[in-house]
Design a protein around this motif. Sequence first.
Motif, short mmCIF file in Angstrom:
data_model
loop_
_atom_site.label_atom_id
_atom_site.label_comp_id
_atom_site.label_asym_id
_atom_site.label_seq_id
_atom_site.Cartn_x
_atom_site.Cartn_y
_atom_site.Cartn_z
N ASP A 140 -5.76 9.40 3.21
CA ASP A 140 -6.07 8.52 4.48
C ASP A 140 -7.33 7.89 4.56
O ASP A 140 -7.55 6.81 4.94
N LEU A 141 -8.48 8.78 4.54
CA LEU A 141 -9.80 8.36 4.61
C LEU A 141 -9.99 7.25 3.40
O LEU A 141 -10.73 6.27 3.87
N LEU A 142 -9.64 7.50 2.11
CA LEU A 142 -9.70 6.42 1.26
C LEU A 142 -8.93 5.22 1.43
O LEU A 142 -9.73 3.93 1.32
N GLU A 148 -11.34 -1.26 4.76
CA GLU A 148 -12.56 -1.81 5.66
C GLU A 148 -13.32 -2.45 4.58
O GLU A 148 -14.05 -3.60 4.82
N ILE A 149 -13.68 -2.06 3.19
CA ILE A 149 -14.14 -2.89 1.91
C ILE A 149 -13.64 -4.15 1.90
O ILE A 149 -14.31 -5.06 1.51
N PRO A 323 6.76 6.25 -0.31
CA PRO A 323 6.37 6.37 1.29
C PRO A 323 5.13 5.70 1.81
O PRO A 323 4.21 5.53 1.02
N VAL A 324 4.94 5.85 3.10
CA VAL A 324 3.57 5.37 3.69
C VAL A 324 3.13 6.46 4.51
O VAL A 324 4.02 7.08 5.04
N LEU A 325 1.69 6.46 4.31
CA LEU A 325 1.14 7.74 5.13
C LEU A 325 0.87 7.10 6.65
O LEU A 325 0.38 6.23 6.85
N GLY A 376 -5.77 12.44 -8.24
CA GLY A 376 -6.94 12.67 -8.67
C GLY A 376 -8.04 11.72 -8.61
O GLY A 376 -9.50 11.88 -8.67
N MET A 377 -7.33 10.26 -8.99
CA MET A 377 -8.57 9.14 -9.01
C MET A 377 -8.73 9.06 -7.46
O MET A 377 -9.93 8.70 -7.19
N PHE A 378 -7.89 9.15 -6.40
CA PHE A 378 -8.09 8.75 -5.17
C PHE A 378 -9.61 9.80 -4.83
O PHE A 378 -10.32 9.34 -4.02
#
Length: 537
Positions: A140-142, A148-149, A323-325, A376-378
Amino acid sequence: MTTDPTIPENRAIGLHTTGKIRPHQTQNEALVFEKSSPGKRAYKLPPLDVPAVDPATLLGTALREKGAELPELSEIEIVRHFTRLSTWNYAIDLGMYPLGSCTMKYNPRVNEAVARIEGLAEAHPYRPDSLAQGILEVIDLLQRCLIEITGMDAITLQPAAGAHGEFTGILLVRAWHELQGNPRRRVLIPDSAHGTNPATAAICGYTVENLKSNPEGGIDLEALAAQVDSETAALMLTNPSTIGVFESQIHKIAGILHAKGALLYMDGANMNALVGKARPGDFGVDVMHLNLHKTFSTPHGGGGPGSGPVACKAFLEPFLPIPVLVRNPQMHRAPSFPLLSAERVGDQEPQPASLSWSYDRPQSIGRVRAFYGNTGMFIRALAYILANGPDGLRQTTEDAVLNANYIRDKLQNIYELPYKTASMHEVVFSDKRQAARGVKTGDIAKRLIDYGFHPYTVSFPMIVHGALMIEPTESESLEELDLFIAAMRAIAREVEEMPELVKTAPHSTRVSRLDEVQAARKPILRWAPPAVPPIAR
Ligand SMILES: Cc1ncc(COP(=O)(O)O)c(C=O)c1O
């Protein structure tokens, strides 16, 4: 092969009767099958302390008739074999890797440290949401950082590569047009786009229509306005383009498309030139992808896996893959680290999940990948973003652009610069001057290997004949850039004074120049035991 007395260095040192005449980094290595000798083992099992089982009785007809012909070696032979092979790789950890269009930046160690945190590394995709709140918070934070970016409204992290992101993004475009009653037929793609763009449009069922770049490497607005019509689904724009040029008219381009109901897709794989400086969502982009394995420092180039998140404006959100978080505002957050408390997870009352995967998305294009993406990449990308912070990310962008322009400035009087427009994160020269001496971009790239650098990208983009595409990234110090520049200058001198040296490079490697056409057209990908006639190829 190392005993071949026709090799001058073998004769010179009189070692042609031994099997080893070179340091292992330049010595060829036999295949593990060729090194095998019957009976060698890398393990020893203790005597059987349970009743023996007859495999034939146990497996019946599934029993194979003949044992697998696996290589037989001792432990040290295996270790040396693979260690030697590993030393053949060129890597960003060894030196500069200026492969244009690939953003081969350093993969910071902090990413790896964070990705190895047990609770994250071992999170299983089948774990119920209520017990996966830690990893879901990371995801979620990513998502929020990337939104934002990019200045977009919504995102999916599912796609496993940039091209996969393009596919997902164009499916969103298609789904939206379908909802308007007509999926439309055409996708416009400038000739300065990345090669995956036309492939994506075609695979999503669109006809690709080419847009010719203007002399500055940008889009001709008048030509665009004439080409966009009610059958244009979207323009796919790589920005900055593959010649490293930022499309400064992008807001006007968006206006032209939107006026005809077409959408603007931005290939954002080159966001290393924009992060912290400009946001696609602010200049009219409707949907875009990012390459975490380029811009956000996750491993890349044989070291993947990749990750190609797709960010979009709110009107495309209903079509995002499932799915969507989602965050449930009524519920309280589950403890992030329940294992640190006295209770074990199983002893706890089930905690209401604050984050969960939602499958209830009737307009979704469906899944584009198993589970949730390359998690893992996230973790690595988020570690990179948080370690840099907003100022650090902006500085990174500035340094990447500065490094490319430093190289441009130091080499532009030696190598032809076909587009004079300001460079962003990469600079593209052509081999025009060297080609007059019979030396091509591929020869210069091979010679660069002798100077200890990974080659730049050769003959791409196609709109530059004989392209030398150089992307240093922000990772390189002034000292390393100067070494690279010195190597490129030295090669240019060699082209003038002894072109054959460059045309026959590399000279310092285990194998000299390979027959690339033969390797591409007739690759030998399978080892066959000598007794068996080779497979017809
Ligand atoms: C501009 C651009 N678009 C798309 C891609 C495709 O990304 P991937 O190789 O992850 O599929 C790349 C890859 O480097 C790229 O540079």
